[in-house]
Motif scaffolding. Structure first.
Motif, PDB file in Angstrom:
ATOM      1  N   HIS A 133       0.819  -1.215   0.000  1.00 40.15           N
ATOM      2  CA  HIS A 133       0.000   0.000   0.000  1.00 40.15           C
ATOM      3  C   HIS A 133       0.848   1.257   0.000  1.00 40.15           C
ATOM      4  O   HIS A 133       1.991   1.255   0.457  1.00 40.15           O
ATOM      5  N   ASP A 141       1.620  -1.925   5.664  1.00 40.65           N
ATOM      6  CA  ASP A 141       0.503  -2.626   5.035  1.00 40.65           C
ATOM      7  C   ASP A 141       0.935  -3.226   3.700  1.00 40.65           C
ATOM      8  O   ASP A 141       0.988  -2.536   2.672  1.00 40.65           O
ATOM      9  N   GLY A 262      -5.662  -2.088   8.177  1.00 42.12           N
ATOM     10  CA  GLY A 262      -5.720  -3.554   8.191  1.00 42.12           C
ATOM     11  C   GLY A 262      -6.541  -4.105   7.044  1.00 42.12           C
ATOM     12  O   GLY A 262      -6.565  -3.547   5.942  1.00 42.12           O
TER      13      GLY A 262
HETATM   14 MN    MN Z   1      -3.378  -5.141   4.151  1.00 42.30          MN
END
Ligand code: MN
Ligand code: PSU
Length: 307
Positions: A133, A141, A262
């Motif tokens: 990300h 992430d 998350g």
């Molecule tokens: Mn993730």
């Protein structure tokens, strides 16, 4: 004592795998968390039909009442689509919890690869994969899809990765973990809604037979892991870059404001991009999945023919 089996293989899929006929796996997070109802169910059924029309057997993957499934019934697809985000999004870490509790879950690219491999299926078609990300240098992430590609022997046909991700960091991570990115008839990494990005692919291959030959060589040599086959969205369905970039920037800003993190991050961004671009992005999304199903069917057929 024998180990219990947790996997139900649909009879059509089991027959095709046993006869070494082409089979294409399909994921279910795209149904429950990636598209709105009822387009998600319609698309899932159309994609299965497209695979059949191109000479392969479709195996949509999910967990239903605690059973791993390779191949779903129409009712099961309808259930996953209607329940939407109420269904657990299942990645590698989640599988034993959903199984032990007898629950139902939609499988991501990572968990679809795991169940495909258990069922003997080597080729899988989807829309987009997870990745690194933007801002991962502080959030950490990184989708579990990337680690799965490093260890599980399934080829994933996708339209590249959405620019909700950091495409450059995603490519670096894949390189580190030995995951090749193949461009199908392209030198540029496709960015899902657009055919190009600022990044190149590792290898360009122009024919499904060439891709099948590379897969066979890799797995014959017991080199672990899968491969990304990046297939650009057909020209007529590609979106204007400025429009999609603006929607992605806005969705990302909102996710930061709202503290989304998350496993919620990707579904939030997908849904917001879809809302912000109206029906346009959904229509493109559906077309690119169908396009990937066709290429995956051709690769599965060539791979099967290699014996
Ligand atoms: Mn993730
Ligand atoms: N990207 C898309 N559409 C999707 C997904 C990603 O363009 O539907 C889904 C896939 O199931 C993928 C998952 O495996 O999101 C990745 O989630 P995460 O980033 O939380 O690992």
């Amino acid at each position: 004592m024998t180990t219990p089996t947790y996997l139900d293989i649909h009879p059509d899929v089991a027959a095709a795998v046993a006869a070494r006929q082409p089979v294409v796996a399909l994921e279910s997070t795209i149904i429950s968390h990636g598209m709105p109802y009822p387009q998600n169910v319609e698309t899932a059924l159309r994609v299965e039909a497209e695979v059949r029309a191109h000479g392969a057997v479709p195996a949509t993957i999910a967990i239903i009442n605690g059973r791993l499934k390779a191949g779903l019934t129409t009712d099961e697809i309808e259930l996953l689509g209607k329940s939407g985000r109420e269904v657990t999004k299942v990645s590698r870490r989640d599988i034993p919890f959903i199984v032990a509790a007898g629950k139902t879950g939609a499988t991501t690219v990572a968990s679809t690869m795991i169940i495909s491999a258990m069922a003997g299926i080597r080729v899988f078609a989807t829309g987009g994969i997870g990745g690194v990300h933007r801002g991962a240098e502080t959030s950490f992430d990184v989708s579990a899809d990337l680690q799965e590609l490093a260890q599980t022997p399934v080829a994933v046909v996708c339209a590249g990765a959405k620019s909700i991700l950091d495409l450059g960091l995603t490519l670096e991570y894949l390189e580190t973990h030995g995951v090749p990115v193949v461009g199908y008839q392209t030198d540029s990494l496709p960015a899902f809604f657009t055919r190009d990005s600022d990044f190149g692919v590792d290898y360009r291959l122009d024919a499904p037979s060439q891709i099948a030959a590379v897969l066979k060589a890799k797995w014959d040599m017991a080199l672990k892991g899968g491969m990304i086959i990046a297939n650009p969205i057909p020209h007529q369905y590609a979106m204007p870059k400025a429009q999609i970039d603006a929607a992605i920037e806005q969705a990302l800003a909102e996710s930061v404001q709202q503290g989304i993190s998350g496993k919620e991050s990707t579904p939030f961004l997908l849904a917001r991009v879809c809302e912000l671009t109206g029906g346009d992005s959904l229509a493109s999304n559906i077309q690119l999945v169908l396009n990937n199903a066709r290429l995956a069917s051709a690769i599965a057929a060539e791979y099967a023919a290699l014996g």
